[in-house]
Design a protein around this motif. Structure first.
Motif, mmCIF file in Angstrom:
data_model
loop_
_atom_site.group_PDB
_atom_site.id
_atom_site.type_symbol
_atom_site.label_atom_id
_atom_site.label_comp_id
_atom_site.label_asym_id
_atom_site.label_seq_id
_atom_site.Cartn_x
_atom_site.Cartn_y
_atom_site.Cartn_z
ATOM 1 N N MET A 162 -34.677 14.604 -7.662
ATOM 2 C CA MET A 162 -34.494 16.034 -7.385
ATOM 3 C C MET A 162 -35.661 16.808 -7.991
ATOM 4 N N HIS A 163 -36.084 17.862 -7.300
ATOM 5 C CA HIS A 163 -37.171 18.721 -7.806
ATOM 6 C C HIS A 163 -36.823 20.174 -7.546
ATOM 7 N N ASN A 164 -37.071 21.016 -8.525
ATOM 8 C CA ASN A 164 -36.859 22.457 -8.345
ATOM 9 C C ASN A 164 -37.867 23.012 -7.355
ATOM 10 N N TRP A 165 -37.503 24.120 -6.710
ATOM 11 C CA TRP A 165 -38.375 24.688 -5.673
ATOM 12 C C TRP A 165 -38.378 26.213 -5.735
ATOM 13 N N PRO A 166 -39.469 26.806 -6.251
ATOM 14 C CA PRO A 166 -39.571 28.272 -6.284
ATOM 15 C C PRO A 166 -39.599 28.857 -4.875
ATOM 16 N N GLY A 167 -39.178 30.118 -4.790
ATOM 17 C CA GLY A 167 -39.172 30.801 -3.504
ATOM 18 C C GLY A 167 -37.864 30.680 -2.764
ATOM 19 N N GLN A 168 -36.955 29.855 -3.266
ATOM 20 C CA GLN A 168 -35.628 29.700 -2.678
ATOM 21 C C GLN A 168 -34.586 30.053 -3.733
ATOM 22 N N PRO A 169 -33.473 30.656 -3.331
ATOM 23 C CA PRO A 169 -32.480 31.084 -4.311
ATOM 24 C C PRO A 169 -31.808 29.913 -5.016
ATOM 25 N N GLY A 332 -47.614 15.904 -3.036
ATOM 26 C CA GLY A 332 -47.308 14.488 -3.244
ATOM 27 C C GLY A 332 -46.336 14.307 -4.390
ATOM 28 N N GLU A 333 -45.686 13.146 -4.422
ATOM 29 C CA GLU A 333 -44.664 12.863 -5.432
ATOM 30 C C GLU A 333 -44.524 11.350 -5.566
ATOM 31 N N ASP A 334 -44.679 10.834 -6.794
ATOM 32 C CA ASP A 334 -44.684 9.380 -6.940
ATOM 33 C C ASP A 334 -43.302 8.747 -6.894
ATOM 34 N N PHE A 335 -42.254 9.555 -6.749
ATOM 35 C CA PHE A 335 -40.939 8.994 -6.444
ATOM 36 C C PHE A 335 -40.998 8.200 -5.140
ATOM 37 N N ALA A 336 -42.032 8.471 -4.341
ATOM 38 C CA ALA A 336 -42.247 7.722 -3.098
ATOM 39 C C ALA A 336 -42.296 6.218 -3.344
ATOM 40 N N PHE A 337 -42.863 5.796 -4.475
ATOM 41 C CA PHE A 337 -42.919 4.368 -4.792
ATOM 42 C C PHE A 337 -41.517 3.777 -4.924
ATOM 43 N N MET A 338 -40.609 4.534 -5.505
ATOM 44 C CA MET A 338 -39.237 4.040 -5.663
ATOM 45 C C MET A 338 -38.540 3.934 -4.310
ATOM 46 N N LEU A 339 -38.807 4.900 -3.429
ATOM 47 C CA LEU A 339 -38.180 4.865 -2.107
ATOM 48 C C LEU A 339 -38.789 3.784 -1.214
ATOM 49 N N GLU A 340 -39.954 3.284 -1.557
ATOM 50 C CA GLU A 340 -40.494 2.130 -0.838
ATOM 51 C C GLU A 340 -39.771 0.842 -1.228
ATOM 52 N N GLU A 341 -39.173 0.840 -2.407
ATOM 53 C CA GLU A 341 -38.533 -0.367 -2.927
ATOM 54 C C GLU A 341 -37.014 -0.369 -2.754
ATOM 55 N N ARG A 342 -36.399 0.808 -2.732
ATOM 56 C CA ARG A 342 -34.947 0.918 -2.654
ATOM 57 C C ARG A 342 -34.564 2.066 -1.737
ATOM 58 N N PRO A 343 -33.389 1.952 -1.072
ATOM 59 C CA PRO A 343 -32.902 3.100 -0.307
ATOM 60 C C PRO A 343 -32.564 4.251 -1.241
ATOM 61 N N GLY A 344 -32.700 5.469 -0.732
ATOM 62 C CA GLY A 344 -32.406 6.634 -1.548
ATOM 63 C C GLY A 344 -32.932 7.899 -0.910
ATOM 64 N N ALA A 345 -32.954 8.971 -1.684
ATOM 65 C CA ALA A 345 -33.390 10.257 -1.143
ATOM 66 C C ALA A 345 -33.830 11.187 -2.264
ATOM 67 N N PHE A 346 -34.669 12.132 -1.892
ATOM 68 C CA PHE A 346 -35.238 13.121 -2.809
ATOM 69 C C PHE A 346 -34.891 14.495 -2.260
ATOM 70 N N ILE A 347 -34.314 15.352 -3.096
ATOM 71 C CA ILE A 347 -33.849 16.657 -2.644
ATOM 72 C C ILE A 347 -34.522 17.764 -3.432
ATOM 73 N N PHE A 348 -34.739 18.907 -2.777
ATOM 74 C CA PHE A 348 -35.260 20.093 -3.450
ATOM 75 C C PHE A 348 -34.105 21.032 -3.765
ATOM 76 N N ALA A 349 -34.177 21.693 -4.924
ATOM 77 C CA ALA A 349 -33.162 22.659 -5.333
ATOM 78 C C ALA A 349 -33.846 23.984 -5.640
ATOM 79 N N GLY A 350 -33.425 25.047 -4.949
ATOM 80 C CA GLY A 350 -34.013 26.357 -5.184
ATOM 81 C C GLY A 350 -33.872 26.776 -6.633
ATOM 82 N N VAL A 351 -34.964 27.321 -7.196
ATOM 83 C CA VAL A 351 -34.948 27.711 -8.608
ATOM 84 C C VAL A 351 -35.115 29.221 -8.770
ATOM 85 N N GLY A 352 -35.107 29.946 -7.641
ATOM 86 C CA GLY A 352 -35.204 31.398 -7.702
ATOM 87 C C GLY A 352 -36.293 31.940 -6.810
#
Length: 389
Positions: A162-169, A332-352
């Motif tokens: 998960m990663h915070n994302w400015p510009g979204q509530p 870019g985000e190096d969590f990509a390496f983990m998703l190459e090895e295992r199923p999963g997902a990366f989500i953005f969460a608005g931080v304001g």
């Protein structure tokens, strides 16, 4: 008591952890203090296992649920950036030239908050592996942890980030199936010319003029070689040459980055950039060479897991606050390496909506996201590892 209310009660405590981390930023793999704080808290919470030194300074906490089941990994990054902070907050960085300008202090604090709750309640069947990773900002800490046996040693079946994302509530989540973040490659162009007096340019081969032509020609790769329906970025970000205003320098060095969302486009851009550098250099009578390094791969969410992560977010904030077809970002985000090895997902969460951009001297993580983010993590675990009834 609903999980979100549970974290509302803990929000001030978790925010205090976050602000402490913010005051003491560490870069790359030098997250020694941060890792020690994380390991100490995980032990205090009663994790079944706390392991340090995975991927040099990474920390892993293991929590076993009430019964057997699969293993889910949750990842937070810990490193800061080489930026002089100008937020004016009372918890501003105490280390000149370093600051948490991407919210990794918040990511670490939220996962610690989730760890405290999960270790206390254990309302799941299976195992949770809490991954605290160094060196996300260009250092490839995710790959270092994988190379150290992270996924196999702890038996991780699925992995989520998960990663915070400015510009979204706060309370808005964004995710998509497939490519969500770009591959991130680096290049260095060396231009070797013939130096001389600036008043006699005809007796020299000017690497500045040649380098400038290479910069201009490289922009045509995206505009004229890449399918307009695809995404690509070629950015030259540094240009170093010369020592005085009356000297044509002997050489010039340029660096930059390439971003793409598909492997085929990545291959094309690398090939064309090499051709442009060599051939434009030759046209200007200089020797120009390209050193190209592939860093992070495309971050691509697995379909089932992206759907699942979106469902979990909807349980916390409501379906109307989940964008399941988020626009991909060329970051870019190096969590990509983990998703190459295992199923999963990366989500953005608005931080304001009023929070400064990531990697900006005025950025500060919005602590209002803490109960939402912690609730997402705990709901994900209790849903993915639901106990049989």
């Amino acid at each position: 008591m609903p999980i979100v209310n549970r974290f509302a009660d803990l929000a001030d405590e978790i925010a205090a952890w976050r602000r402490d981390l913010h005051e003491h930023p560490e870069i790359g793999y030098d997250t020694v203090r941060t890792a020690a704080v994380v390991a100490e808290r995980l032990a205090e919470f009663g994790c079944d296992e706390v392991v340090t030194g995975i991927g040099r300074t990474g920390v892993v906490g293991v929590i076993k649920g009430a019964g057997a089941g699969p293993t889910v990994g949750l990842r937070a990054d810990m490193d800061a950036l080489p930026i002089l902070e100008k937020t004016g907050k009372t918890w501003t960085s105490k280390v000149d030239g370093k600051m948490h300008a991407c919210g990794h202090d918040g990511h670490t604090a939220m996962l610690l908050g989730a760890a405290k709750y999960l270790a206390e309640t254990r309302k799941f069947a299976g195992t949770v592996v809490l991954i605290f990773q160094p060196a996300e900002e260009g250092g490839g800490g995710a790959k270092a942890m994988i190379d150290d046996g992270l996924l196999t040693r702890f038996g991780i079946d699925r992995v989520f980030g998960m990663h915070n994302w400015p510009g979204q509530p706060v309370g808005k989540f964004m995710i998509r199936t497939g490519p969500q973040m770009a591959s991130a490659d680096r290049f260095t162009i060396t231009v070797e010319g013939l130096g001389g007096h600036a008043a006699r340019p005809h007796l020299s081969c000017d690497p500045i003029v040649a380098g400038s032509a290479i910069v201009t020609a490289a922009q045509a790769i995206v505009g004229r070689n890449v399918d307009p329906n695809e995404a690509a970025v070629v950015s030259v970000t540094t240009f170093h040459a010369g020592t005085a205003d009356n000297i044509i320098p002997q050489s010039a060095t340029l660096t930059g980055t390439v971003r793409t969302l598909r492997a085929e486009v990545r291959d094309l851009v690398e090939e064309r950039l090499g051709q442009v550098v060599e051939q434009v250099g030759a046209a200007y009578g200089v020797k120009a060479t390209l050193a190209y390094r592939r860093d992070y791969p495309v971050l691509s969410n697995h379909e089932v897991d992206a759907q699942f992560a979106g469902d979990v977010a909807a349980m916390i904030v409501g379906e109307q606050n989940v964008d399941r077809n988020a626009t991909p970002t060329m970051g870019g985000e190096d969590f990509a390496f983990m998703l190459e090895e295992r199923p999963g997902a990366f989500i953005f969460a608005g931080v304001g909506e009023d929070v400064a951009n990531l990697h900006n001297e005025s950025y500060d993580f919005n602590d209002e996201l803490i109960p939402v983010g912690c609730s997402y993590w705990t709901q994900l675990v209790e849903t993915a590892l639901a106990r049989a009834t």
